[in-house]
Design an enzyme around this catalytic site. Structure first.
Site, PDB file in Angstrom:
ATOM      1  CE  LYS A  91     -94.210  66.959 -50.298  1.00 60.34           C
ATOM      2  NZ  LYS A  91     -95.608  66.529 -50.455  1.00 60.34           N
ATOM      3  N   GLY A 245     -98.170  73.956 -52.653  1.00 62.09           N
ATOM      4  CA  GLY A 245     -96.736  73.668 -52.689  1.00 62.09           C
ATOM      5  C   GLY A 245     -95.946  74.826 -53.235  1.00 62.09           C
TER       6      GLY A 245
END
Length: 304
Positions: A91, A245
């Site tokens: 990310k 996640g």
């Protein structure tokens, strides 16, 4: 392939649109799991994950601990890349093109320009055409999705509300995107000009979605998927894959839950299989009702 970006020549440093979207296409029907250690990455790979997302803290911890969330340490990312043979994503903050440059230099397979991290730019997203590595971006509606594709995203995921274990926002975003695409399909060409203006997206891209009824890139779901049934739910609703996640490594038996979610994503229209894989998984992550999350703490509202 879509008409967007055809004018951009491929160079040594810039992957073509066809290649980038093709790489994302190969993940269709799979599960992408957040991992914070090489050991977790191995568990995810052994469970059948199609890719892993390398990060320092899963969204549930980012939410609980607060502060500024940034790109992960290169050592952590490289350790995870070395541990597994499946694609590794990482990310970068919204608008932080230097974090993206660092991730490209680390040879990650995909970059997620993510609202889970603290935004670096509250006006502009990264120019994703400038990179050879493909990007995945979040969207809560069709306009957002098309703007990210215009900027060069090769994969779109619903944002959901990360770190909550509450799938309702992911469901809402997926339903919204699919309903807006269906609406375009019934419009006449002159109406599409107005639709493009309302969606704040280029007419050519809007017309392409109206013609095909689909985005020109893969559409995954993320945010709040915590059980095999959650994964099957979004797949039955038209998702082409799932990001999980906090739901796996914040649960009682991560290896079993990871494998069960992969199986449920594959056999999403077979309730018998979903029932079987849902047995004896131990405690799911505790979770937070999205309704209890105050507006300033809603991650899905980051991005424009």
């Amino acid at each position: 392939m879509g008409s967007m970006s055809e004018h951009i020549p491929a160079t040594n440093s810039t992957g073509t649109t066809r290649v980038k979207r093709g790489l994302a296409d190969m993940l269709k029907g799979g599960v992408i799991m957040d991992v914070v250690t090489p050991e977790q990455a191995k568990i995810a790979e052994d469970a059948g994950a199609c890719a892993v997302m390398a990060l320092e803290r899963v969204p549930a911890d980012i939410r609980a601990q607060g502060g500024v969330a940034r790109m992960s340490d290169p050592d952590l990312i490289e350790g995870i890349i070395e541990a597994v043979s499946i694609p590794v994503m990482a990310k970068a903050r919204i608008g932080h093109f230097v974090e993206a440059q660092v991730l490209e230099s680390l040879r990650v397979d995909f970059i997620d320009e993510s609202e889970v991290l603290s935004p670096a730019d509250y006006a502009n997203h990264i120019d994703k055409w400038a990179f050879g590595v493909p990007f995945v971006c979040g969207a809560t509606n069709l306009g957002e999705a098309l703007r990210r594709i215009t900027e060069g995203a090769a994969m779109i995921r619903s944002k959901g509300e990360a770190g909550t274990g509450d799938v309702s926002e992911a469901v809402r975003h997926l339903r919204t995107i699919r309903a807006e695409m269906a609406r375009l399909s019934s419009m006449s060409p002159d109406e599409l000009y107005v639709a493009a203006k309302e969606l704040q997206a280029p007419y050519d891209l809007v017309a392409e979605v109206a013609r095909t009824g689909e985005l020109p890139v893969v559409l995954f779901v993320a945010g709040g998927v915590a059980t095999p049934a959650d994964a099957a739910l979004v797949m039955q609703m038209g998702a082409q894959g799932v990001f999980v996640g906090s739901g796996i490594f914040k649960s009682g038996n991560p290896a079993a839950r990871a494998a069960a979610i992969v199986k449920a994503t594959t056999a999403y229209d077979d309730p018998d299989t979903i029932a079987e894989v849902s047995r004896g998984l131990g405690e799911a992550m505790v979770g937070i009702n999205v309704a209890d999350v105050p507006a300033p703490h809603r991650l899905a509202e980051r991005g424009w």
